[in-house]
Design a protein around this motif. Structure first.
Motif, PDB file in Angstrom:
ATOM      1  N   UNK A 103      -0.357 -11.797   0.346  1.00 53.06           N
ATOM      2  CA  UNK A 103      -1.820 -11.694   0.263  1.00 53.06           C
ATOM      3  C   UNK A 103      -2.510 -12.469   1.381  1.00 53.06           C
ATOM      4  N   UNK A 104      -1.807 -13.446   1.953  1.00 54.50           N
ATOM      5  CA  UNK A 104      -2.352 -14.164   3.111  1.00 54.50           C
ATOM      6  C   UNK A 104      -2.025 -13.432   4.414  1.00 54.50           C
ATOM      7  N   UNK A 105      -1.260 -12.325   4.300  1.00 51.65           N
ATOM      8  CA  UNK A 105      -0.819 -11.564   5.476  1.00 51.65           C
ATOM      9  C   UNK A 105      -0.094 -12.484   6.459  1.00 51.65           C
ATOM     10  N   UNK A 106       0.754 -13.346   5.905  1.00 48.75           N
ATOM     11  CA  UNK A 106       1.517 -14.274   6.736  1.00 48.75           C
ATOM     12  C   UNK A 106       2.490 -13.510   7.626  1.00 48.75           C
ATOM     13  N   UNK A 107       2.593 -13.922   8.860  1.00 48.56           N
ATOM     14  CA  UNK A 107       3.524 -13.279   9.770  1.00 48.56           C
ATOM     15  C   UNK A 107       4.942 -13.779   9.495  1.00 48.56           C
ATOM     16  N   UNK A 108       5.924 -13.017   9.926  1.00 46.98           N
ATOM     17  CA  UNK A 108       7.308 -13.411   9.713  1.00 46.98           C
ATOM     18  C   UNK A 108       7.957 -12.597   8.609  1.00 46.98           C
ATOM     19  N   UNK A 109       9.182 -12.967   8.263  1.00 50.88           N
ATOM     20  CA  UNK A 109       9.965 -12.216   7.298  1.00 50.88           C
ATOM     21  C   UNK A 109       9.987 -12.914   5.944  1.00 50.88           C
ATOM     22  N   UNK A 110       9.626 -12.192   4.907  1.00 46.68           N
ATOM     23  CA  UNK A 110       9.716 -12.686   3.535  1.00 46.68           C
ATOM     24  C   UNK A 110       9.780 -11.474   2.610  1.00 46.68           C
ATOM     25  N   UNK A 111      10.359 -11.634   1.418  1.00 42.50           N
ATOM     26  CA  UNK A 111      10.508 -10.485   0.522  1.00 42.50           C
ATOM     27  C   UNK A 111       9.165  -9.989  -0.014  1.00 42.50           C
ATOM     28  N   UNK A 112       9.084  -8.683  -0.163  1.00 37.25           N
ATOM     29  CA  UNK A 112       7.906  -8.025  -0.735  1.00 37.25           C
ATOM     30  C   UNK A 112       8.388  -7.114  -1.854  1.00 37.25           C
ATOM     31  N   UNK A 113       7.587  -6.962  -2.893  1.00 34.03           N
ATOM     32  CA  UNK A 113       7.956  -6.112  -4.029  1.00 34.03           C
ATOM     33  C   UNK A 113       8.536  -4.784  -3.538  1.00 34.03           C
ATOM     34  N   UNK A 114       9.688  -4.406  -4.095  1.00 31.51           N
ATOM     35  CA  UNK A 114      10.477  -3.316  -3.530  1.00 31.51           C
ATOM     36  C   UNK A 114       9.782  -1.955  -3.583  1.00 31.51           C
ATOM     37  N   UNK A 115       9.076  -1.662  -4.656  1.00 31.76           N
ATOM     38  CA  UNK A 115       8.444  -0.347  -4.746  1.00 31.76           C
ATOM     39  C   UNK A 115       7.336  -0.175  -3.703  1.00 31.76           C
ATOM     40  N   UNK A 116       6.374  -1.091  -3.608  1.00 33.37           N
ATOM     41  CA  UNK A 116       5.345  -0.942  -2.580  1.00 33.37           C
ATOM     42  C   UNK A 116       5.901  -0.954  -1.155  1.00 33.37           C
ATOM     43  N   UNK A 117       6.859  -1.845  -0.905  1.00 35.93           N
ATOM     44  CA  UNK A 117       7.448  -1.887   0.434  1.00 35.93           C
ATOM     45  C   UNK A 117       8.176  -0.580   0.732  1.00 35.93           C
ATOM     46  N   UNK A 118       8.839  -0.024  -0.270  1.00 33.05           N
ATOM     47  CA  UNK A 118       9.512   1.259  -0.095  1.00 33.05           C
ATOM     48  C   UNK A 118       8.537   2.373   0.242  1.00 33.05           C
ATOM     49  N   UNK A 119       7.363   2.337  -0.385  1.00 30.52           N
ATOM     50  CA  UNK A 119       6.317   3.319  -0.072  1.00 30.52           C
ATOM     51  C   UNK A 119       5.903   3.208   1.394  1.00 30.52           C
ATOM     52  N   UNK A 120       5.699   1.982   1.858  1.00 28.81           N
ATOM     53  CA  UNK A 120       5.279   1.776   3.240  1.00 28.81           C
ATOM     54  C   UNK A 120       6.365   2.231   4.221  1.00 28.81           C
ATOM     55  N   UNK A 121       7.619   1.970   3.894  1.00 25.05           N
ATOM     56  CA  UNK A 121       8.728   2.407   4.741  1.00 25.05           C
ATOM     57  C   UNK A 121       8.789   3.931   4.807  1.00 25.05           C
ATOM     58  N   UNK A 122       8.580   4.585   3.677  1.00 24.71           N
ATOM     59  CA  UNK A 122       8.595   6.044   3.626  1.00 24.71           C
ATOM     60  C   UNK A 122       7.493   6.624   4.501  1.00 24.71           C
TER      61      UNK A 122
END
Length: 284
Positions: free
Chosen positions: A127-146
């Protein structure tokens, strides 16, 4: 006629890429899963994740949280796994048994092992839109990847997320916002009149409320991208929250159910487990 966002196909590609990376690295990876053994849906999802993990070279370890156990019991299990160096990722398969505070258990997972991104630290980063790598909820992230794999840019688009859960709606809205979409959230208390107005203007609709035919074709803006996160059973058949037949006639792109978001969720979880292991290794 809508084009199909084939999550099954993209997820297969992701798993194949991941399997090659894991095999080449020769690392032993493990994912611990806490779940309610009495919940039919949880058993089904856990089984699917186990099979997918085995195919890419990730070992799964099951930990049952049985009815009658307390929130503190579940947290104690998590804390033990946090301290176990042989465990790279921890997944809490909600819902846990009645009386257990799922959110408190999510929060107990060490951020570096929180592969589903549901703990407060990783959600705060999102929610802070922090840069770098950290885990994100799998379903929403999967949507973005698709969307990314199909070259669909959300920047400047008007998006409506229907659902506000910690697992889907809130992180979905944050990811779209971070990608420069203009985002609104609807939920169970949004009136039909307001929802209809929101959907009529939406370039992107992402719905996950668990209600068959919740969104009909007449509500969809012509040419919209429609992501159906719902998974329901009607007369023994799987269906989403969007009336697929009607949406096909209005949308430009549409995820099928099954074969859309579901496979992407599992592939994304496995990717996050691999990334967590890499970062843990780098810290040693």
């Amino acid at each position: 006629m809508a084009n199909i966002l084939d999550g099954k196909k993209v997820a297969k590609e992701l798993r194949e890429e991941l399997a090659e990376e894991i095999s080449a690295a020769g690392d032993a990876l493990s994912l611990a899963v806490l779940f309610d053994p009495k919940d039919d849906g949880s058993r089904l999802y856990v089984g699917m994740k186990q099979r997918a993990a085995a195919k890419v070279g990730i070992e799964t370890k099951d930990f049952e949280v049985s009815p009658g156990q307390t929130t503190q019991d579940a947290i104690a299990m998590v804390e033990k796994l946090n301290a176990d160096d042989s465990v790279n990722g921890i997944l809490v398969q909600a819902p846990l048994p009645e009386g257990i505070d799922d959110a408190a258990v999510f929060a107990a997972v060490a951020p570096e092992k929180d592969v589903d991104g549901l703990g407060v630290t990783n959600q705060g980063r999102l929610f802070a839109n922090e840069k770098g790598s950290y885990p994100v909820a799998a379903t929403p992230k999967g949507v973005m990847t698709l969307l990314d794999r199909y070259g669909l840019d959300v920047a400047g688009k008007t998006a409506v997320v229907v659902g506000r859960s910690q697992l889907f709606g809130r992180p979905m809205a944050a990811l779209l916002l971070n990608a420069n979409a203009t985002v609104s959230i609807a939920h169970r208390y949004t009136s039909k009149e307001v929802l209809d107005d929101m959907l009529a203007k939406a370039d992107i609709i992402v719905c996950g409320v668990g209600k068959p035919n919740f969104i009909r074709g007449e509500q969809i803006k012509a040419g919209a991208i429609v992501i159906d996160v719902g998974m329901n059973l009607v007369d023994g058949k799987a269906c989403g929250d969007v009336n697929q037949e009607e949406a096909m006639a209005k949308a430009s792109w549409l995820t099928p159910v099954p074969g859309g978001v579901g496979p992407m969720t599992i592939a994304t979880l496995l990717e996050s487990t691999r990334q967590a292991a890499l970062e843990q290794k780098a810290l040693k």
